[in-house]
Design a protein around this motif. Sequence first.
Motif, PDB file in Angstrom:
ATOM      1  N   GLN A 263       0.837  -1.210   0.000  1.00 56.35           N
ATOM      2  CA  GLN A 263       0.000   0.000   0.000  1.00 56.35           C
ATOM      3  C   GLN A 263       0.864   1.250   0.000  1.00 56.35           C
ATOM      4  O   GLN A 263       0.610   2.205  -0.733  1.00 56.35           O
ATOM      5  CB  GLN A 263      -0.928  -0.011   1.223  1.00 56.35           C
ATOM      6  CG  GLN A 263      -1.877   1.153   1.270  1.00 56.35           C
ATOM      7  CD  GLN A 263      -2.863   1.114   0.115  1.00 56.35           C
ATOM      8  OE1 GLN A 263      -3.252   0.055  -0.355  1.00 56.35           O
ATOM      9  NE2 GLN A 263      -3.254   2.277  -0.345  1.00 56.35           N
ATOM     10  N   ARG A 264       1.935   1.256   0.817  1.00 59.61           N
ATOM     11  CA  ARG A 264       2.826   2.412   0.895  1.00 59.61           C
ATOM     12  C   ARG A 264       3.504   2.660  -0.449  1.00 59.61           C
ATOM     13  O   ARG A 264       3.597   3.788  -0.922  1.00 59.61           O
ATOM     14  CB  ARG A 264       3.882   2.187   1.973  1.00 59.61           C
ATOM     15  CG  ARG A 264       4.787   3.391   2.211  1.00 59.61           C
ATOM     16  CD  ARG A 264       5.888   3.075   3.195  1.00 59.61           C
ATOM     17  NE  ARG A 264       6.834   2.092   2.693  1.00 59.61           N
ATOM     18  CZ  ARG A 264       7.793   2.342   1.794  1.00 59.61           C
ATOM     19  NH1 ARG A 264       7.933   3.539   1.287  1.00 59.61           N
ATOM     20  NH2 ARG A 264       8.616   1.389   1.408  1.00 59.61           N
ATOM     21  N   GLN A 265       3.948   1.586  -1.105  1.00 67.04           N
ATOM     22  CA  GLN A 265       4.602   1.744  -2.403  1.00 67.04           C
ATOM     23  C   GLN A 265       3.613   2.229  -3.470  1.00 67.04           C
ATOM     24  O   GLN A 265       3.971   3.033  -4.324  1.00 67.04           O
ATOM     25  CB  GLN A 265       5.248   0.432  -2.829  1.00 67.04           C
ATOM     26  CG  GLN A 265       6.470   0.084  -2.017  1.00 67.04           C
ATOM     27  CD  GLN A 265       7.093  -1.234  -2.436  1.00 67.04           C
ATOM     28  OE1 GLN A 265       6.602  -1.902  -3.340  1.00 67.04           O
ATOM     29  NE2 GLN A 265       8.170  -1.608  -1.782  1.00 67.04           N
ATOM     30  N   ASN A 266       2.385   1.746  -3.410  1.00 63.16           N
ATOM     31  CA  ASN A 266       1.372   2.205  -4.363  1.00 63.16           C
ATOM     32  C   ASN A 266       1.074   3.686  -4.177  1.00 63.16           C
ATOM     33  O   ASN A 266       0.884   4.416  -5.149  1.00 63.16           O
ATOM     34  CB  ASN A 266       0.087   1.388  -4.229  1.00 63.16           C
ATOM     35  CG  ASN A 266       0.223   0.015  -4.845  1.00 63.16           C
ATOM     36  OD1 ASN A 266       1.072  -0.214  -5.694  1.00 63.16           O
ATOM     37  ND2 ASN A 266      -0.604  -0.905  -4.399  1.00 63.16           N
ATOM     38  N   GLU A 267       1.032   4.125  -2.933  1.00 61.18           N
ATOM     39  CA  GLU A 267       0.766   5.542  -2.664  1.00 61.18           C
ATOM     40  C   GLU A 267       1.912   6.412  -3.156  1.00 61.18           C
ATOM     41  O   GLU A 267       1.693   7.490  -3.680  1.00 61.18           O
ATOM     42  CB  GLU A 267       0.539   5.754  -1.174  1.00 61.18           C
ATOM     43  CG  GLU A 267      -0.790   5.207  -0.690  1.00 61.18           C
ATOM     44  CD  GLU A 267      -0.895   5.215   0.825  1.00 61.18           C
ATOM     45  OE1 GLU A 267       0.079   5.628   1.501  1.00 61.18           O
ATOM     46  OE2 GLU A 267      -1.951   4.818   1.341  1.00 61.18           O
ATOM     47  N   ARG A 268       3.143   5.947  -2.991  1.00 65.74           N
ATOM     48  CA  ARG A 268       4.298   6.720  -3.437  1.00 65.74           C
ATOM     49  C   ARG A 268       4.362   6.798  -4.953  1.00 65.74           C
ATOM     50  O   ARG A 268       4.773   7.805  -5.514  1.00 65.74           O
ATOM     51  CB  ARG A 268       5.597   6.093  -2.917  1.00 65.74           C
ATOM     52  CG  ARG A 268       5.838   6.362  -1.451  1.00 65.74           C
ATOM     53  CD  ARG A 268       7.152   5.809  -0.999  1.00 65.74           C
ATOM     54  NE  ARG A 268       8.250   6.471  -1.693  1.00 65.74           N
ATOM     55  CZ  ARG A 268       9.485   6.022  -1.701  1.00 65.74           C
ATOM     56  NH1 ARG A 268       9.788   4.922  -1.069  1.00 65.74           N
ATOM     57  NH2 ARG A 268      10.426   6.670  -2.334  1.00 65.74           N
ATOM     58  N   ALA A 269       3.960   5.713  -5.635  1.00 61.32           N
ATOM     59  CA  ALA A 269       4.031   5.694  -7.097  1.00 61.32           C
ATOM     60  C   ALA A 269       3.023   6.673  -7.691  1.00 61.32           C
ATOM     61  O   ALA A 269       3.302   7.331  -8.688  1.00 61.32           O
ATOM     62  CB  ALA A 269       3.784   4.286  -7.629  1.00 61.32           C
ATOM     63  N   GLY A 270       1.873   6.772  -7.084  1.00 56.50           N
ATOM     64  CA  GLY A 270       0.849   7.691  -7.576  1.00 56.50           C
ATOM     65  C   GLY A 270       0.497   7.386  -9.022  1.00 56.50           C
ATOM     66  O   GLY A 270       0.381   6.246  -9.434  1.00 56.50           O
ATOM     67  N   SER A 271       0.340   8.446  -9.814  1.00 53.73           N
ATOM     68  CA  SER A 271      -0.036   8.260 -11.209  1.00 53.73           C
ATOM     69  C   SER A 271       1.175   7.959 -12.085  1.00 53.73           C
ATOM     70  O   SER A 271       1.034   7.753 -13.279  1.00 53.73           O
ATOM     71  CB  SER A 271      -0.758   9.507 -11.725  1.00 53.73           C
ATOM     72  OG  SER A 271       0.140  10.610 -11.660  1.00 53.73           O
ATOM     73  N   ALA A 272       2.377   7.961 -11.504  1.00 55.49           N
ATOM     74  CA  ALA A 272       3.584   7.688 -12.288  1.00 55.49           C
ATOM     75  C   ALA A 272       3.761   6.205 -12.554  1.00 55.49           C
ATOM     76  O   ALA A 272       4.731   5.802 -13.176  1.00 55.49           O
ATOM     77  CB  ALA A 272       4.807   8.233 -11.558  1.00 55.49           C
ATOM     78  N   GLY A 273       2.823   5.389 -12.078  1.00 55.96           N
ATOM     79  CA  GLY A 273       2.948   3.952 -12.260  1.00 55.96           C
ATOM     80  C   GLY A 273       2.806   3.509 -13.694  1.00 55.96           C
ATOM     81  O   GLY A 273       3.203   2.411 -14.041  1.00 55.96           O
ATOM     82  N   GLY A 274       2.234   4.340 -14.550  1.00 52.70           N
ATOM     83  CA  GLY A 274       2.165   4.022 -15.962  1.00 52.70           C
ATOM     84  C   GLY A 274       0.929   3.261 -16.378  1.00 52.70           C
ATOM     85  O   GLY A 274       0.820   2.827 -17.508  1.00 52.70           O
ATOM     86  N   SER A 275      -0.036   3.070 -15.493  1.00 47.46           N
ATOM     87  CA  SER A 275      -1.243   2.366 -15.883  1.00 47.46           C
ATOM     88  C   SER A 275      -2.466   3.162 -15.440  1.00 47.46           C
ATOM     89  O   SER A 275      -2.408   3.965 -14.522  1.00 47.46           O
ATOM     90  CB  SER A 275      -1.276   0.977 -15.255  1.00 47.46           C
ATOM     91  OG  SER A 275      -1.355   1.087 -13.851  1.00 47.46           O
ATOM     92  N   TYR A 276      -3.551   2.919 -16.121  1.00 42.45           N
ATOM     93  CA  TYR A 276      -4.795   3.578 -15.776  1.00 42.45           C
ATOM     94  C   TYR A 276      -5.640   2.637 -14.946  1.00 42.45           C
ATOM     95  O   TYR A 276      -5.732   1.444 -15.224  1.00 42.45           O
ATOM     96  CB  TYR A 276      -5.571   3.970 -17.042  1.00 42.45           C
ATOM     97  CG  TYR A 276      -4.945   5.135 -17.758  1.00 42.45           C
ATOM     98  CD1 TYR A 276      -5.255   6.431 -17.396  1.00 42.45           C
ATOM     99  CD2 TYR A 276      -4.031   4.924 -18.774  1.00 42.45           C
ATOM    100  CE1 TYR A 276      -4.673   7.501 -18.033  1.00 42.45           C
ATOM    101  CE2 TYR A 276      -3.450   5.979 -19.425  1.00 42.45           C
ATOM    102  CZ  TYR A 276      -3.770   7.277 -19.052  1.00 42.45           C
ATOM    103  OH  TYR A 276      -3.187   8.326 -19.683  1.00 42.45           O
TER     104      TYR A 276
END
Length: 92
Positions: free
Chosen positions: A60-73
């Motif tokens: 969850q922490r890593q997902n929050e840090r990635a934000g919209s920069a994760g590259g997927s919709y």
Amino acid sequence: MRPGNCIVMLGCVVAAGVLLGACRENEQDRVLLYQKGNYLGKPHTAVSEGTLRALSAEIQRQNERAGSAGGSYVSSAPPPEGVLRQRARRQD
């Protein structure tokens, strides 16, 4: 027995001892014959609830840090027009 034969026999015994003693302990009793679709290794140990909670919190922490920069919709809607072309240009 002749002395030459004794030396050869002693050499063979020493060589066999060295070869057998050199086998690593972690390679003993490992699976050598595999069956397709069947796991033949040792059973895995169960993961505790505390470890599962800690891993979930880390994800969850890593997902929050990635934000919209994760590259997927997240939505199932197609991306806005031109977004994919821009990404393709940046990859070159």
